[in-house]
Design a protein around this motif. Sequence first.
Motif, short mmCIF file in Angstrom:
data_model
loop_
_atom_site.label_atom_id
_atom_site.label_comp_id
_atom_site.label_asym_id
_atom_site.label_seq_id
_atom_site.Cartn_x
_atom_site.Cartn_y
_atom_site.Cartn_z
N UNK A 1 0.84 -1.19 0.00
CA UNK A 1 0.00 0.00 0.00
C UNK A 1 0.88 1.25 0.00
N UNK A 2 0.67 2.12 -1.02
CA UNK A 2 1.48 3.32 -1.14
C UNK A 2 0.67 4.60 -1.00
N UNK A 3 -0.61 4.47 -0.65
CA UNK A 3 -1.46 5.64 -0.49
C UNK A 3 -2.38 5.88 -1.66
N UNK A 4 -2.13 5.22 -2.81
CA UNK A 4 -2.94 5.43 -4.01
C UNK A 4 -3.65 4.17 -4.48
N UNK A 5 -3.34 3.03 -3.91
CA UNK A 5 -3.90 1.77 -4.40
C UNK A 5 -4.68 1.05 -3.31
N UNK A 6 -5.47 1.79 -2.55
CA UNK A 6 -6.14 1.22 -1.37
C UNK A 6 -7.05 0.05 -1.72
N UNK B 1 1.84 -3.88 8.81
CA UNK B 1 3.03 -3.02 8.63
C UNK B 1 3.93 -3.54 7.51
N UNK B 2 3.97 -4.87 7.34
CA UNK B 2 4.83 -5.45 6.31
C UNK B 2 4.37 -5.15 4.90
N UNK B 3 3.09 -4.80 4.73
CA UNK B 3 2.56 -4.54 3.38
C UNK B 3 2.10 -3.10 3.23
N UNK B 4 2.64 -2.21 4.06
CA UNK B 4 2.37 -0.77 3.98
C UNK B 4 3.70 -0.06 3.78
N UNK B 5 3.73 0.88 2.87
CA UNK B 5 4.96 1.63 2.60
C UNK B 5 5.47 2.29 3.88
N UNK B 6 6.79 2.28 4.04
CA UNK B 6 7.40 2.79 5.27
C UNK B 6 7.05 4.25 5.55
#
Length: 291
Positions: free
Chosen positions: A46-51, A103-108
Amino acid sequence: MTKIGGDSDRGMGGESTLDKMTIPLSSPLFLHPSDSPSLKLTQTVFNGDNYDLWADAVCNGLDAKNKLGLVDGTVAKPDGSEDSNYEVVAWRQCNAMVKAWLRNVIDEKLHPSITFSAIVLEIWKELKERYSAGNAPRVHQLKSKLTECRQGNRSVADYYTHLKSIWDELANYSRVPTCTCGAAAALAKEKEEEKVHQFIMGLNTALYDHLHSNLLMEDNLTSLSRAYALVLREERHKAVTRVREEQAEVAMAACTGGGRGKGASSEEESHEYEPPRCTHCKEWYHTEENC
């Protein structure tokens, strides 16, 4: 079965009051020995644009782990304290594990927004409220993509895959109830024909114009899978034909070059024979009139 307990829970006899408490294998509070905080539920980050895409992939992974209830609210924290209720301990452990998986699949760069939230359900709700675009705007965006979708220079397989991804996502937003009456087959056939029309309309007309006409001239419009198979077969046929023509062109060039002597002038080379080429389809050995 998972045992719950530890040294801090042991009484006078050296045996924990929770040692005999176990979690059934079918319970969402059961943690398998292979479950680890480093596990990645999906390759989609998840980068904030592909929810929407990310949330669907994460829910699928959590469902496979029987932990979906911790983010959809169906598995709430049990009442009581950890000293008196072993399920509270199991819930705390599962909550921490799922939080680590998220947390492992969310951008830092987005980690600070979830670091201080203790309950994974609250994290999930916050992400949805903040990043979910809503159904209506997304459906409009998908239908706009569907209208503009064209094959262009892509292969038939790439074009069809892109088109199908739009259809599948639109289906997730569909509000039409499932029909069980006799009209169900007719409705399914109509939706299938609509997809066939959309698929054919986006094809490269310069390459598949004749096939486009043949498919539409049939009394009963063919199925989507058959339409795709026919276009794919035509693409492969054109690829084979193109290779043969290129080989013939190379052979002709070799024969023409071999017949010239060492003293051939550049003027003679400039008048070297070149086979006719169609200005419409760019193929060799015929003209536009005979295309």
